[in-house]
Design an enzyme around this catalytic site. Sequence first.
Site, PDB file in Angstrom:
ATOM      1  N   LYS A 176      14.842 -16.834  18.822  1.00 18.69           N
ATOM      2  CA  LYS A 176      13.555 -17.059  19.488  1.00 18.69           C
ATOM      3  C   LYS A 176      13.624 -18.340  20.308  1.00 18.69           C
ATOM      4  O   LYS A 176      13.672 -19.429  19.760  1.00 18.69           O
ATOM      5  CB  LYS A 176      12.410 -17.103  18.493  1.00 18.69           C
ATOM      6  CG  LYS A 176      11.123 -16.706  19.183  1.00 18.69           C
ATOM      7  CD  LYS A 176      10.062 -16.288  18.228  1.00 18.69           C
ATOM      8  CE  LYS A 176       8.982 -15.515  18.963  1.00 18.69           C
ATOM      9  NZ  LYS A 176       7.758 -15.415  18.205  1.00 18.69           N
TER      10      LYS A 176
ATOM     11  N   GLU B  32       3.006  -7.166  15.503  1.00 18.24           N
ATOM     12  CA  GLU B  32       2.573  -6.074  14.624  1.00 18.24           C
ATOM     13  C   GLU B  32       1.359  -6.454  13.773  1.00 18.24           C
ATOM     14  O   GLU B  32       0.810  -5.610  13.068  1.00 18.24           O
ATOM     15  CB  GLU B  32       3.729  -5.667  13.697  1.00 18.24           C
ATOM     16  CG  GLU B  32       4.877  -4.948  14.393  1.00 18.24           C
ATOM     17  CD  GLU B  32       5.933  -5.890  14.966  1.00 18.24           C
ATOM     18  OE1 GLU B  32       5.613  -7.072  15.209  1.00 18.24           O
ATOM     19  OE2 GLU B  32       7.069  -5.437  15.183  1.00 18.24           O
TER      20      GLU B  32
ATOM     21  N   THR C 211       7.113  -5.120  21.629  1.00 25.72           N
ATOM     22  CA  THR C 211       7.783  -6.284  21.072  1.00 25.72           C
ATOM     23  C   THR C 211       9.272  -6.019  21.031  1.00 25.72           C
ATOM     24  O   THR C 211       9.706  -4.909  20.738  1.00 25.72           O
ATOM     25  CB  THR C 211       7.267  -6.613  19.660  1.00 25.72           C
ATOM     26  OG1 THR C 211       8.082  -7.648  19.113  1.00 25.72           O
ATOM     27  CG2 THR C 211       7.279  -5.423  18.723  1.00 25.72           C
TER      28      THR C 211
END
Length: 555
Positions: free
Chosen positions: A443, A334, A189
């Site tokens: 994002k 995660e 990530t």
Amino acid sequence: MLGLMQPKKLLISSLITHAARHHGTTEVVSKTVEGSVHRYTYADVERRSRQLARVLLGLGVKAQDRVATLAWNGHRHLEIYYTVSGMEAICHTINPRLHPDDITYIIDHAQDCVVFVDTSFAPLIAEIAPRIAGSVRAVVMMTEPALMPDIPMPAGMRLLCYEDLMAGADEDYAWPEFDENTASGLCYTSGTTGRPKGVLYSHRSTLLHAFAVNMAGALGFKATDRILPVVPMFHVNAWGIPHAAPMAGAALVMPGRHLDGKSLAELMNQERVTMSAGVPTVWMGLLQHLRASGERLATVERIMTGGSACPPLLIEAFGDEYGIEVQHGWGMTELSPVGTYNSPKPAQAGLTREQRYQHTLKQGRALYGVDMKIVNDAGEELPWDGVQFGDLKVRGPFVASAYFGEPAGSALDAEGWFATGDVATIDPDGFMEITDRSKDVIKSGGEWISSITLENIAVSHPDVAEAAVVAALHPKWDERPVLLVMPKPGRTIDPASVLEVYEGKVAKWWLPDAVLVVDELPHTATGKLQKTTLRTKYRHYLDQQPGQQTVPAPG
Ligand code: AMP
């Protein structure tokens, strides 16, 4: 005294053997990268996964070796998922939208020994092949012999054809039994600053996550469902769908590489899709297509949105115009990744349409298996009043404890909580709502852009003294980077020349949408850039700039 129940291990292979035995005729349909539609069943997936295990043994893959994929959602990718984890190796899914330098870094960090590649990524693998020869000894193109691309390979690395290898492979493989805590999958990530970090899943965490998302208050798949995961299998296991769907016996419809509104609508109608999952950018594209074409979705009952905040328009338009329920979830790599899901409690029963839609904007309540809390700067837990906001922390058996290569527990605080980098409120009913992000990233279309990386490159421009990159809201991509640059004394900055310094250093879709020259940038008392002030100030900058340049879709 121990319980007297069977000590059967929670292994990923059990998902596909269950699906093959109890849902053996259920379909897995794939739109291939080459454009055709491939159709077979869970029984076929399981049988071919055993064959593929023989292939990988032949290539010298051993327990816990990393086997990578650079691939879209499709049947061969599904086989690789089950084969690699099932044979006790580690399935490492790589995001092909990253810059080749990051992909090279990730392959080297993971020490991948074999890489499976869709033919659409042939140019990418040709470019990086000489740089990954240190660990990778075979590149397997996920296609048939007639469609094999010609890619020069460096010494010591073989170019192989998936179907060629499968044609000669036996089916006599038996899935091994081993400790359920064994590593099964790896996904990097870039959600934090710096180099990408690997999240290492186990068989146990993957199965517990699959159980959790299959509850009726979450994705809750049924054997009568036909699920289309738009979320890619290289993004944290497509939100667990490739594991949860066979567990429930739901059919899978894999979209391949074309994720635009028209292609999705066509596939959804042709394949009688009942449920789908993806990021808001995908749903905005689908909505635009439906509105422009007048097309309807005949069988879709609900769509799950996640990965970025859900625009209110999505919920209203799909609900009112198309009778499709938009379900909102939150998660991160995660967390395997789903952490919360917004499905109603009795308290929501009497809500009006407007109140219900408003409530859906919250990211949802914790799945079983995830505990969460919000804390202030001093680390003290804040009340669940829906008003006070703080850093969101999580813990549970499918939450990461450390990144790949680092000691177990090193990503946790003293009480075992993992800090998400999100800032949130939690209301008295336990519904979490994200209000901000403490991690310094943008994002865009469900993909991360590192503001720090963009700032570091901007200051390499000879006229730039200091730079700040902030996320501005964007109607299509959710967020896009806006770059603020301050000139060196006595210099003037040409914004176009600043964009030129990014050439070849970052993926094209990382380029800032706007470069603004400012006289000064605000700082904190300790001399750090005051990002919160800048974020608030420029949050709506792109909305207010009609005709602002938009950047092509990632991938
Ligand atoms: P990733 O690891 O790429 O899946 O990204 C996880 C991050 O995406 C989270 O920590 C959030 O910042 C963001 N995110 C995921 N889902 C949502 C959502 N529903 N609303 C707002 N942000 C989200």
